[in-house]
Design a protein around this motif. Structure first.
Motif, PDB file in Angstrom:
ATOM      1  N   GLN A 154       0.910  -1.066  -0.060  1.00  0.00           N
ATOM      2  CA  GLN A 154      -0.293   0.652   0.166  1.00  0.00           C
ATOM      3  C   GLN A 154       0.697   1.204   0.101  1.00  0.00           C
ATOM      4  N   VAL A 155       0.632   1.867  -1.082  1.00  0.00           N
ATOM      5  CA  VAL A 155       1.647   3.333  -1.567  1.00  0.00           C
ATOM      6  C   VAL A 155       0.686   3.988  -0.893  1.00  0.00           C
ATOM      7  N   SER A 156       1.147   5.420  -0.584  1.00  0.00           N
ATOM      8  CA  SER A 156       0.805   6.489   0.118  1.00  0.00           C
ATOM      9  C   SER A 156       1.058   7.397  -1.206  1.00  0.00           C
ATOM     10  N   VAL A 157       0.134   8.329  -1.725  1.00  0.00           N
ATOM     11  CA  VAL A 157       0.140   8.956  -3.226  1.00  0.00           C
ATOM     12  C   VAL A 157       0.671  10.079  -2.641  1.00  0.00           C
ATOM     13  N   GLN A 158       1.677  10.372  -2.802  1.00  0.00           N
ATOM     14  CA  GLN A 158       2.551  11.484  -2.949  1.00  0.00           C
ATOM     15  C   GLN A 158       2.622  12.254  -3.648  1.00  0.00           C
ATOM     16  N   GLU A 159       2.996  13.906  -4.159  1.00  0.00           N
ATOM     17  CA  GLU A 159       3.922  14.528  -5.282  1.00  0.00           C
ATOM     18  C   GLU A 159       4.725  14.160  -5.902  1.00  0.00           C
ATOM     19  N   GLY A 160       5.042  14.557  -7.557  1.00  0.00           N
ATOM     20  CA  GLY A 160       5.864  13.622  -7.904  1.00  0.00           C
ATOM     21  C   GLY A 160       5.790  12.255  -8.628  1.00  0.00           C
ATOM     22  N   PHE A 161       7.080  11.858  -8.871  1.00  0.00           N
ATOM     23  CA  PHE A 161       6.499  10.244  -9.543  1.00  0.00           C
ATOM     24  C   PHE A 161       7.443   9.828  -8.526  1.00  0.00           C
ATOM     25  N   LEU A 162       6.498   8.960  -8.599  1.00  0.00           N
ATOM     26  CA  LEU A 162       6.101   7.500  -8.105  1.00  0.00           C
ATOM     27  C   LEU A 162       6.894   6.591  -7.767  1.00  0.00           C
ATOM     28  N   LEU A 163       8.242   5.622  -7.762  1.00  0.00           N
ATOM     29  CA  LEU A 163       8.745   4.786  -7.635  1.00  0.00           C
ATOM     30  C   LEU A 163       8.299   3.376  -6.659  1.00  0.00           C
ATOM     31  N   ILE A 164       7.903   2.145  -7.075  1.00  0.00           N
ATOM     32  CA  ILE A 164       7.278   1.748  -6.306  1.00  0.00           C
ATOM     33  C   ILE A 164       8.215   0.387  -6.653  1.00  0.00           C
ATOM     34  N   ARG A 165       8.712  -0.121  -4.908  1.00  0.00           N
ATOM     35  CA  ARG A 165       9.540  -1.699  -4.802  1.00  0.00           C
ATOM     36  C   ARG A 165       8.465  -2.689  -4.289  1.00  0.00           C
ATOM     37  N   LEU A 166       8.431  -3.816  -5.200  1.00  0.00           N
ATOM     38  CA  LEU A 166       8.085  -4.719  -4.292  1.00  0.00           C
ATOM     39  C   LEU A 166       9.179  -6.547  -3.924  1.00  0.00           C
ATOM     40  N   ALA A 167       8.581  -6.678  -3.594  1.00  0.00           N
ATOM     41  CA  ALA A 167       9.558  -7.792  -3.262  1.00  0.00           C
ATOM     42  C   ALA A 167       8.750  -8.922  -3.122  1.00  0.00           C
ATOM     43  N   PRO A 168       9.582 -10.049  -3.847  1.00  0.00           N
ATOM     44  CA  PRO A 168       9.663 -11.169  -3.875  1.00  0.00           C
ATOM     45  C   PRO A 168       8.684 -11.716  -2.639  1.00  0.00           C
ATOM     46  N   ALA A 169       8.095 -12.510  -2.830  1.00  0.00           N
ATOM     47  CA  ALA A 169       7.055 -12.856  -1.279  1.00  0.00           C
ATOM     48  C   ALA A 169       8.195 -14.862  -1.271  1.00  0.00           C
ATOM     49  N   ALA A 170       8.477 -14.767  -0.607  1.00  0.00           N
ATOM     50  CA  ALA A 170       8.820 -15.936  -0.087  1.00  0.00           C
ATOM     51  C   ALA A 170       7.788 -17.493   0.161  1.00  0.00           C
ATOM     52  N   ASN A 171       6.828 -17.184   0.674  1.00  0.00           N
ATOM     53  CA  ASN A 171       5.386 -17.791   0.550  1.00  0.00           C
ATOM     54  C   ASN A 171       4.941 -17.657  -0.342  1.00  0.00           C
ATOM     55  N   GLN A 172       4.455 -17.580  -0.634  1.00  0.00           N
ATOM     56  CA  GLN A 172       3.774 -16.908  -2.301  1.00  0.00           C
ATOM     57  C   GLN A 172       3.265 -18.344  -2.697  1.00  0.00           C
ATOM     58  N   LEU A 173       2.217 -19.010  -3.074  1.00  0.00           N
ATOM     59  CA  LEU A 173       1.815 -19.992  -3.718  1.00  0.00           C
ATOM     60  C   LEU A 173       1.821 -19.776  -4.944  1.00  0.00           C
ATOM     61  N   ASN A 174       1.753 -18.904  -5.489  1.00  0.00           N
ATOM     62  CA  ASN A 174       1.014 -18.217  -6.833  1.00  0.00           C
ATOM     63  C   ASN A 174       1.950 -18.295  -7.504  1.00  0.00           C
ATOM     64  N   GLN A 175       3.365 -18.823  -7.225  1.00  0.00           N
ATOM     65  CA  GLN A 175       4.946 -17.786  -7.920  1.00  0.00           C
ATOM     66  C   GLN A 175       4.892 -17.887  -9.624  1.00  0.00           C
ATOM     67  N   VAL A 176       5.839 -16.805 -10.321  1.00  0.00           N
ATOM     68  CA  VAL A 176       5.728 -17.248 -11.646  1.00  0.00           C
ATOM     69  C   VAL A 176       6.926 -18.302 -11.645  1.00  0.00           C
ATOM     70  N   ILE A 177       6.572 -18.992 -12.506  1.00  0.00           N
ATOM     71  CA  ILE A 177       8.125 -19.466 -13.073  1.00  0.00           C
ATOM     72  C   ILE A 177       8.126 -19.790 -14.553  1.00  0.00           C
ATOM     73  N   VAL A 178       9.413 -20.430 -15.360  1.00  0.00           N
ATOM     74  CA  VAL A 178       9.464 -20.318 -16.340  1.00  0.00           C
ATOM     75  C   VAL A 178      10.026 -21.019 -17.130  1.00  0.00           C
ATOM     76  N   SER A 179      10.744 -22.162 -16.264  1.00  0.00           N
ATOM     77  CA  SER A 179      11.375 -23.209 -17.012  1.00  0.00           C
ATOM     78  C   SER A 179      10.885 -24.885 -16.746  1.00  0.00           C
ATOM     79  N   ALA A 180       9.385 -24.395 -16.396  1.00  0.00           N
ATOM     80  CA  ALA A 180       7.994 -25.878 -16.451  1.00  0.00           C
ATOM     81  C   ALA A 180       7.576 -25.996 -18.159  1.00  0.00           C
ATOM     82  N   SER A 181       7.447 -24.945 -18.957  1.00  0.00           N
ATOM     83  CA  SER A 181       7.544 -25.043 -20.125  1.00  0.00           C
ATOM     84  C   SER A 181       8.320 -23.812 -20.928  1.00  0.00           C
ATOM     85  N   ARG A 182       8.963 -23.331 -20.663  1.00  0.00           N
ATOM     86  CA  ARG A 182      10.118 -22.517 -21.477  1.00  0.00           C
ATOM     87  C   ARG A 182       9.532 -21.251 -21.145  1.00  0.00           C
ATOM     88  N   GLN A 183       7.910 -21.056 -20.844  1.00  0.00           N
ATOM     89  CA  GLN A 183       7.329 -19.546 -21.198  1.00  0.00           C
ATOM     90  C   GLN A 183       6.773 -18.948 -19.233  1.00  0.00           C
TER      91      GLN A 183
END
Length: 751
Positions: free
Chosen positions: A69-98
């Motif tokens: 949740q990011v506070s709306v401030q004046e100017g350009f917002l640079l939002i940094r998201l951290a990978p979720a270690a416990n996230q069930l639905n992680q994105v992978i590419v190696s199982a089908s090359r996509q």
């Protein structure tokens, strides 16, 4: 703040990036708080949101990342998201090359995120790979290694190592120690497929496939430098710079590492690794990615210790001149094009140049009757590769299905030369020097051509059920040219050999709802004979590929209000036609297909986040590996446990990140390798070991400092132990080691 403009239309602009790699996150959802107004980030992570009133905050979400949740401030917002270690639905590419969700792939696959790579600060890859259940990467010193994934610890080509989906070395040319050629500083994340993956990647993907995914260019200017050192003589410097200029993104990064005056004499090494990558976005639907990785590596070589020297901690080396040198260059260029929502094509051209020179300790043999003399050799294995890989995926409305088809070709001419050495030996058994001789032991060339086609179909005949069927056909052609008169020593006569293999896979996933699901699969993996197995030290090359049939079931379960996540896999893999060295009536040895083996195990990983500041992970493997029908050198091992096959491997970690000191982290890790037999006779066991590691780090405004303490209790242990006719060989592990580092990362705000 934007509150004064609450009654006027306003535009909020910003960009969403990965908190660690600073890569753009395309497709992130940006939603105004308590509103239906939202948008998705573009290919460069940027977004623009038009609002009638100024919200207090924005909700930013992306698959596989912690929502923010990011506070709306004046100017350009640079939002940094951290990978979720416990996230069930992680994105992978190696199982089908996509890219796809982890829950859609009927395989045992684990992802080592950019966050884990960043926080572990690993000096060797085993320090992160061994966090994965079912994986034991053996540290042989100076980034040298061997591997065990659903297999005993060994040196056979049963594991496939990939960089961005392309094999690091060509199939058929021994891939042991291939991970020396990885640029650890340029990694975004690592994906590990456990079990056969030959239906997609071809030969050698038997125990598993490890895909090292490289860092992409960042959408804003970034630069990083870090230095580290240890009390055991290790030094390393990492460096990188990246940015995007219009349609062109550039990343350059690498590291230099050196070892001096380690615990064992004659164990220095130097390594320089560098990667240059460019991403050019031709249109919104087309992108050209080109990368080049160069590795220059040289290490002193030392063997294992006998039991007396190991337990007395006498770490002096008997070898004073042995070495290994690696020069590797890999270049690949991938063109991707999305035709429409249902069609996507990617095509890759790649080139590899590789030379491995050795004066190997294991080739030194004492001379009978003369204790002051021995024999040895220097050798060089070199190849060049010219390859092509193309794949197209088409989606259908019928049964919510898709069809992926691909083809590949890899032409790799290779050479091998070995020269005889006359070795001097002192009275106390130290090999002090050598004299090269004119005589060649081996000198040959082999043209390898590996061509393949594959197809994979996915269907969802009913809601929540997904079926996957895949089939790959490989053809490997070997053209052998022996430059010496053929003999049991110099190698086989000129010969042409061809191997053909079909590799099927069947799998399914079923979503049980409420973040629970199951999967099952059947797959076949194969490994062709390696060049040295076919032609070196044999008279007639008559070998078949080894085959492994795998049966697997597993599942995932998120519970405790998503504060806990369990991943489970149960497998059985049966091998046949394994290549072994069999003693002949005349005393010589011949490589032959023989034997059947069975591998059974259960792998499990449990993640817990009881509160925001604490995270707990436990990864474990219980497995058995034994011979069903196996005769080697006249000895029948049927029914015996396979050598160097731990029955239990475990790794657990607890991490604390206090809210009152943002940027601070500390963790404690436990590594356990269980008992195993030292030899196939099952005459003696090694009890394994327990290790404890501690890590602490702090980041403030781009400046970071960390301290890792490895082997906290200073346990005497061996990373692997083998027993031979002449005795035992212990590969000693590091004693208590302190690694300290500091770094600085600059990230421009950007627009």
């Amino acid at each position: 703040m934007l509150a004064p403009y609450a009654h006027a239309q306003l535009t909020v602009q910003g960009r969403v990036i990965d908190a660690y790699t600073k890569e753009a996150l395309a497709g992130a959802s940006i939603q105004a708080h308590q509103s239906t107004v939202g948008t998705l980030s573009g290919p460069d992570g940027s977004f623009s949101l038009i609002l009638q009133t100024a919200p207090a905050s924005l909700q930013v979400t992306f698959l596989g990342y912690v929502s923010q949740q990011v506070s709306v401030q004046e100017g350009f917002l640079l939002i940094r998201l951290a990978p979720a270690a416990n996230q069930l639905n992680q994105v992978i590419v190696s199982a089908s090359r996509q890219a796809q969700a982890r829950t859609e792939a009927p395989v045992a696959i684990s992802s080592i995120s950019s966050q884990i790579l960043h926080e572990t600060k690993a000096s060797t890859l085993d320090q992160v790979l061994n966090k994965v259940s079912g994986v034991y990467m053996v540290n042989l010193g100076n980034e040298q290694h061997t591997m065990a994934i659903r297999q005993p610890i060994g040196y056979k080509s049963l594991f496939l190592y990939l960089e961005d989906g392309i094999p690091i070395r060509t199939s058929g040319d021994f891939n042991h120690n291939a991970l020396i050629e990885i640029n650890m500083a340029a990694l975004k994340n690592i994906e590990v497929i456990r079990g056969p993956a030959s239906s997609l990647y071809g030969s050698e993907a038997i125990g598993g496939a490890v895909n090292f995914i490289t860092q992409a260019p960042t959408p804003v200017v970034t630069a990083k430098v870090q230095i580290e050192a240890s009390n055991q003589g290790y030094r390393r410097t990492d460096f990188s710079v990246s940015s995007t200029f219009g349609k062109l993104g550039i990343y350059a990064g690498g590291y230099y590492a050196a070892q001096r005056d380690g615990i064992i004499s004659h164990s220095d090494f130097d390594k320089l690794a560098f990667t240059l990558r460019t991403d050019y976005r031709i249109t919104d639907r087309s992108k050209l990615t080109t990368s080049a990785t160069l590795v220059d590596y040289q290490t002193d070589q030392t063997g294992g210790l006998d039991s007396t020297r190991f337990f007395r901690k006498e770490y002096s080396s008997l070898h004073t001149f042995t070495y290994r040198k690696v020069n590797a260059l890999r270049i690949r260029s991938t063109l991707e094009h999305t035709w429409n929502a249902d069609n996507h094509t990617q095509a890759t051209l790649f080139f590899r140049r590789n030379a491995i020179g050795q004066n190997p300790f294991y080739a030194i043999a004492n001379m009978p009757g003369n204790p002051l003399k021995a024999t040895g050799e220097v050798n060089e294995d070199a190849f060049q590769s010219y390859g092509f890989l193309a794949q197209h995926k088409k989606s259908f409305q019928f049964l919510n299905g898709s069809l992926t088809a691909g083809l590949s070709a890899d032409y790799s001419p290779a050479t091998y030369t070995a020269r005889f050495l006359d070795v001097d030996r002192s009275e106390d058994g130290v090999y002090t020097g050598f004299t090269p001789k004119d005589s060649l032991l081996t000198h040959y060339a082999v043209d390898l051509l590996n061509t393949a086609v594959y197809v994979q179909a996915e269907l969802s005949p009913v809601n929540r059920l997904k079926l996957v069927a895949a089939l790959r056909y490989d053809r490997l052609d070997y053209k052998f040219d022996n430059f010496l008169p053929p003999s049991a020593f110099t190698g086989a006569p000129d010969e042409q050999n061809r191997y053909e293999q079909f590799s099927p896979k069947l799998g399914l996933t079923y979503d049980l709802g409420k973040s629970k699901g199951v999967y099952a699969n059947y797959s076949l993996g194969f490994a062709p004979p390696q060049i040295t197995e076919l032609y070196r030290g044999v008279k007639v090359p008559t070998l078949k590929p080894s085959e492994f049939r795998s049966y697997e079931i597993g599942g995932w379960w998120s519970f405790w209000q998503h504060k806990a996540y369990l991943d489970l896999s149960v497998y059985q893999m049966d091998g046949q036609d394994e290549i072994i060295s069999v003693r002949q009536d005349n005393g010589a040895y011949q490589n032959q297909n023989a034997g059947k083996t069975r591998h059974r195990g259960v792998e499990y990983t449990l993640h817990l986040n009881p509160v925001e500041t604490w995270s707990i992970r436990f990864s474990g493997t219980n497995a058995r590996h034994w011979f069903q029908d196996y005769v080697e050198r006249g000895a029948d091992y049927s029914g015996n446990e396979m050598a160097t096959a731990p029955q239990f491997i475990g790794n657990a970690e607890v991490t604390f990140k206090p809210l009152f000191l943002k940027g601070f982290r500390m963790s404690a890790e436990w590594q356990r390798v269980g008992r195993y037999y030292m030899d196939p006779v099952n005459s003696e066991t090694y009890g394994g070991y327990h290790l404890f590691h501690a890590r602490v780090g702090y980041t403030f405004k781009g400046v970071e400092a960390w301290l890792n303490v490895l082997n906290l209790s200073n346990e005497l242990y061996a990373t692997t132990v083998d027993k031979y006719a002449y005795g035992k060989s212990y590969r000693q592990g590091l004693p208590r080691t302190f690694q300290f580092g500091v770094g600085y990362q600059f990230t421009a705000q950007g627009k």
